[in-house]
Design a protein around this motif. Structure first.
Motif, PDB file in Angstrom:
ATOM      1  N   THR A 261     -80.962  33.825  14.951  1.00 11.88           N
ATOM      2  CA  THR A 261     -79.762  33.289  15.615  1.00 11.88           C
ATOM      3  C   THR A 261     -78.852  32.611  14.590  1.00 11.88           C
ATOM      4  OG1 THR A 261     -81.069  32.925  17.598  1.00 11.88           O
ATOM      5  CG2 THR A 261     -78.987  31.744  17.462  1.00 11.88           C
ATOM      6  N   ILE A 262     -79.456  31.842  13.693  1.00 11.73           N
ATOM      7  CA  ILE A 262     -78.675  31.154  12.650  1.00 11.73           C
ATOM      8  C   ILE A 262     -77.926  32.190  11.799  1.00 11.73           C
ATOM      9  CG2 ILE A 262     -78.879  29.782  10.519  1.00 11.73           C
ATOM     10  CD1 ILE A 262     -79.452  28.052  12.925  1.00 11.73           C
ATOM     11  N   VAL A 263     -78.620  33.247  11.410  1.00  9.04           N
ATOM     12  CA  VAL A 263     -77.992  34.263  10.564  1.00  9.04           C
ATOM     13  C   VAL A 263     -76.802  34.889  11.304  1.00  9.04           C
ATOM     14  CG1 VAL A 263     -78.313  36.492   9.399  1.00  9.04           C
ATOM     15  CG2 VAL A 263     -80.084  34.737   9.230  1.00  9.04           C
ATOM     16  N   ALA A 264     -77.011  35.199  12.595  1.00 10.11           N
ATOM     17  CA  ALA A 264     -75.925  35.816  13.378  1.00 10.11           C
ATOM     18  C   ALA A 264     -74.725  34.877  13.455  1.00 10.11           C
ATOM     19  CB  ALA A 264     -76.429  36.161  14.774  1.00 10.11           C
ATOM     20  N   VAL A 265     -74.987  33.596  13.685  1.00  9.89           N
ATOM     21  CA  VAL A 265     -73.896  32.615  13.785  1.00  9.89           C
ATOM     22  C   VAL A 265     -73.178  32.498  12.438  1.00  9.89           C
ATOM     23  CG1 VAL A 265     -73.404  30.151  14.060  1.00  9.89           C
ATOM     24  CG2 VAL A 265     -74.920  31.290  15.680  1.00  9.89           C
ATOM     25  N   LEU A 266     -73.940  32.412  11.365  1.00 11.35           N
ATOM     26  CA  LEU A 266     -73.329  32.250  10.033  1.00 11.35           C
ATOM     27  C   LEU A 266     -72.439  33.448   9.698  1.00 11.35           C
ATOM     28  CD1 LEU A 266     -76.237  30.754   7.870  1.00 11.35           C
ATOM     29  CD2 LEU A 266     -74.141  29.602   8.561  1.00 11.35           C
ATOM     30  N   LYS A 267     -72.928  34.648  10.028  1.00  9.12           N
ATOM     31  CA  LYS A 267     -72.152  35.856   9.715  1.00  9.12           C
ATOM     32  C   LYS A 267     -70.848  35.863  10.517  1.00  9.12           C
ATOM     33  CE  LYS A 267     -74.501  39.843   9.154  1.00  9.12           C
ATOM     34  NZ  LYS A 267     -75.590  40.837   9.340  1.00  9.12           N
ATOM     35  N   ASP A 302     -79.317  36.947   2.433  1.00  4.44           N
ATOM     36  CA  ASP A 302     -79.080  38.390   2.588  1.00  4.44           C
ATOM     37  C   ASP A 302     -78.009  38.676   3.643  1.00  4.44           C
ATOM     38  OD1 ASP A 302     -80.914  38.913   0.641  1.00  4.44           O
ATOM     39  OD2 ASP A 302     -82.540  39.473   1.997  1.00  4.44           O
ATOM     40  N   GLY A 303     -78.070  37.934   4.762  1.00  8.78           N
ATOM     41  CA  GLY A 303     -77.099  38.125   5.846  1.00  8.78           C
ATOM     42  C   GLY A 303     -75.685  37.823   5.383  1.00  8.78           C
ATOM     43  N   ILE A 304     -75.540  36.716   4.686  1.00  3.24           N
ATOM     44  CA  ILE A 304     -74.211  36.303   4.195  1.00  3.24           C
ATOM     45  C   ILE A 304     -73.700  37.307   3.164  1.00  3.24           C
ATOM     46  CG2 ILE A 304     -73.051  34.533   2.782  1.00  3.24           C
ATOM     47  CD1 ILE A 304     -73.516  33.451   5.479  1.00  3.24           C
ATOM     48  N   LEU A 310     -68.913  43.414   2.881  1.00  2.39           N
ATOM     49  CA  LEU A 310     -68.035  44.158   3.803  1.00  2.39           C
ATOM     50  C   LEU A 310     -66.579  43.727   3.646  1.00  2.39           C
ATOM     51  CD1 LEU A 310     -70.114  44.239   7.126  1.00  2.39           C
ATOM     52  CD2 LEU A 310     -69.557  46.170   5.633  1.00  2.39           C
ATOM     53  N   SER A 311     -66.387  42.493   3.169  1.00  2.17           N
ATOM     54  CA  SER A 311     -65.025  41.981   2.956  1.00  2.17           C
ATOM     55  C   SER A 311     -64.656  41.984   1.476  1.00  2.17           C
ATOM     56  CB  SER A 311     -64.908  40.562   3.499  1.00  2.17           C
ATOM     57  OG  SER A 311     -65.223  40.520   4.848  1.00  2.17           O
ATOM     58  N   ASP A 312     -65.361  42.779   0.689  1.00  2.00           N
ATOM     59  CA  ASP A 312     -65.089  42.895  -0.749  1.00  2.00           C
ATOM     60  C   ASP A 312     -65.226  41.572  -1.496  1.00  2.00           C
ATOM     61  OD1 ASP A 312     -64.594  45.618  -0.702  1.00  2.00           O
ATOM     62  OD2 ASP A 312     -62.524  45.291  -0.030  1.00  2.00           O
ATOM     63  N   LEU A 313     -66.178  40.764  -1.084  1.00  2.00           N
ATOM     64  CA  LEU A 313     -66.445  39.509  -1.797  1.00  2.00           C
ATOM     65  C   LEU A 313     -67.784  39.616  -2.508  1.00  2.00           C
ATOM     66  CD1 LEU A 313     -65.673  36.435   0.514  1.00  2.00           C
ATOM     67  CD2 LEU A 313     -64.320  37.327  -1.359  1.00  2.00           C
ATOM     68  N   GLU A 314     -67.779  39.271  -3.786  1.00  2.00           N
ATOM     69  CA  GLU A 314     -69.057  39.166  -4.500  1.00  2.00           C
ATOM     70  C   GLU A 314     -69.693  37.844  -4.056  1.00  2.00           C
ATOM     71  OE1 GLU A 314     -70.685  38.501  -9.066  1.00  2.00           O
ATOM     72  OE2 GLU A 314     -68.579  38.192  -8.582  1.00  2.00           O
ATOM     73  N   CYS A 315     -70.986  37.873  -3.721  1.00  2.00           N
ATOM     74  CA  CYS A 315     -71.640  36.665  -3.209  1.00  2.00           C
ATOM     75  C   CYS A 315     -72.716  36.194  -4.197  1.00  2.00           C
ATOM     76  CB  CYS A 315     -72.273  36.975  -1.862  1.00  2.00           C
ATOM     77  SG  CYS A 315     -73.080  35.569  -1.145  1.00  2.00           S
ATOM     78  N   VAL A 316     -72.621  34.923  -4.580  1.00  2.00           N
ATOM     79  CA  VAL A 316     -73.499  34.417  -5.630  1.00  2.00           C
ATOM     80  C   VAL A 316     -74.142  33.113  -5.178  1.00  2.00           C
ATOM     81  CG1 VAL A 316     -73.403  33.313  -7.912  1.00  2.00           C
ATOM     82  CG2 VAL A 316     -72.185  35.456  -7.523  1.00  2.00           C
TER      83      VAL A 316
END
Ligand code: KG4
Ligand code: ZN
Length: 373
Positions: A261-267, A302-304, A310-316
């Protein structure tokens, strides 16, 4: 040796705002020369959370020794330092005062600039110590005390895009864990149980949970409804509240349902945060960072990351040891300030509350007027 240090900055960082007593020496060329942490978790465990007065006493007992050790291990003397940085808020006031007092004393004794560091800004700037992160970027700060989306435009220019209207995310993990009879801090225990869940579909069916603010405008969070729902499930299990507790299988399923649920909300919130950040930034945003203790959670990371891509952002995210509270993040934030020519007066106060929206205002008021130049 002295010539080398004139070219690069070497900063001692002191962190005492919560339950870690931490000291590190970091250089402007991103080298961590020493990194020492004394975690008070074992002390606070029996109370199910951090007790401010006990935390302050532990800082007092440990800090001097840790500072000496950090400077010694960096193979330096106090005279080699370019500056001393200490967390000056937000945080538990007793601990913050102890760290600042130690930092100011070294600063005054050795004639080094003192840098008052905002703990949240330090978390948010830490990925720039380990990765090639350029302003502006989007940051998700998720710790035991804070849950925020920030547009980070510069060292002292951060815009809060969204925050929690009740509990912080780490706090939600900790409170859920406590209800399930797990030790403090509960985040890692919940994650472990969630990974042991054998039947995710059954877990979600057995423990449907609310998703507060899901699909709503903006990127604020709310976690208190989740906590209430979980408390009801635990109460409903025979003997759940006082007796043997819930079965191992139910615990795994509940932990999985909670984390999912947390992952879904964060996304969902991230989607809006990206839009808002892009609207409010003059320059294109191509990177985002996740910082704070909860960033250690693999499913969340992983979720974030998936949503960011999907929005072309590199995530670090920084390495785990730099995600949770530590001295290197304070030293690095000090270096970032120093490189902008900023240091602070020894009269800079400890601030139990210090919103990031106030960063530059506070700096303007407290720039040291050349005493150490
Ligand atoms: O940043 P941090 O070390 O301290 C501050 O709150 O400033 O964050 C600690 C929080 C705690 O609430 C802890 O339960 C949570 O981070 N945490 C996790 C995990 N590891 C630590 N939450 C979820 N999953 C984890 N693996
Ligand atoms: Zn923190």
């Amino acid at each position: 040796m002295a010539l080398v240090f004139e070219m690069r900055k070497v900063v001692l960082g002191i962190e005492t705002s919560c339950d870690e007593t931490a000291v590190a020496v970091v250089t402007s060329d991103r080298e961590i020369l020493s990194h020492h942490i004394y975690s008070q978790i074992e002390t606070h465990k029996k109370y199910g959370g951090v007790v401010p007065e006990i935390a302050a006493r532990e800082h007092l007992d440990r800090l001097d020794h840790l500072i000496k050790e950090a400077v010694f291990d960096a193979n330096l003397s106090y005279n080699d330092l370019s500056a001393v940085a200490a967390t000056s808020g937000p945080g538990l006031i007793g601990g913050v005062m102890i760290g600042m007092m130690a930092g100011k004393t070294i600063s005054a004794t050795y004639g080094k600039p003192f840098i008052a560091v905002n703990h949240l800004a330090a978390h948010v700037l830490t990925p720039r110590l380990t990765e090639d992160i350029k302003f502006p970027y989007l940051a998700l700060l998720v710790s035991g005390g804070h849950t925020q989306f920030l547009l980070v435009r510069d060292v002292n220019d951060m815009v809060e895009l969204g925050t929690t209207i009740d509990d912080a995310l780490g706090e939600a993990f900790d409170k859920t864990a406590k209800m399930m009879g797990l030790p403090y801090p509960g985040g890692p225990y919940i994650e472990k149980l969630a990974t042991q869940c054998k039947n995710p579909a059954l877990a979600l069916e057995s423990f449907p949970l609310p998703k507060p603010l899901y699909k709503k405008q903006g990127c604020d969070f709310s976690f208190s409804g989740l906590k209430t729902a979980i408390s009801r499930y635990i109460q409903a299990v025979p003997d759940g509240a006082q007796g043997e507790g819930i079965s191992q299988k139910d615990a795994c399923n509940l932990a999985y349902a909670f984390q999912n649920t947390i992952v879904a909300v964060l996304k969902d919130r991230l989607k809006n945060a990206i839009m808002m950040a892009r609207q409010q930034s003059k320059t294109e945003i191509t990177q985002m960072v996740i910082v704070g203790g909860v960033a250690a959670n693999r499913a969340i990371y992983d979720g974030i990351k998936e949503m960011a891509l999907l929005s072309d952002l590199e995530c670090v995210t920084p390495p785990l040891s730099l995600c949770t509270d530590n001295g290197a993040m304070i030293a690095w934030a000090g270096i970032e300030q120093l490189q902008q020519g900023i240091s602070h007066s020894l009269s800079f106060p400890a601030r139990p509350r210090w919103p990031l929206s106030n960063l530059s205002q506070n700096n303007a008021q407290n720039i040291s007027l050349g005493i150490y130049k």
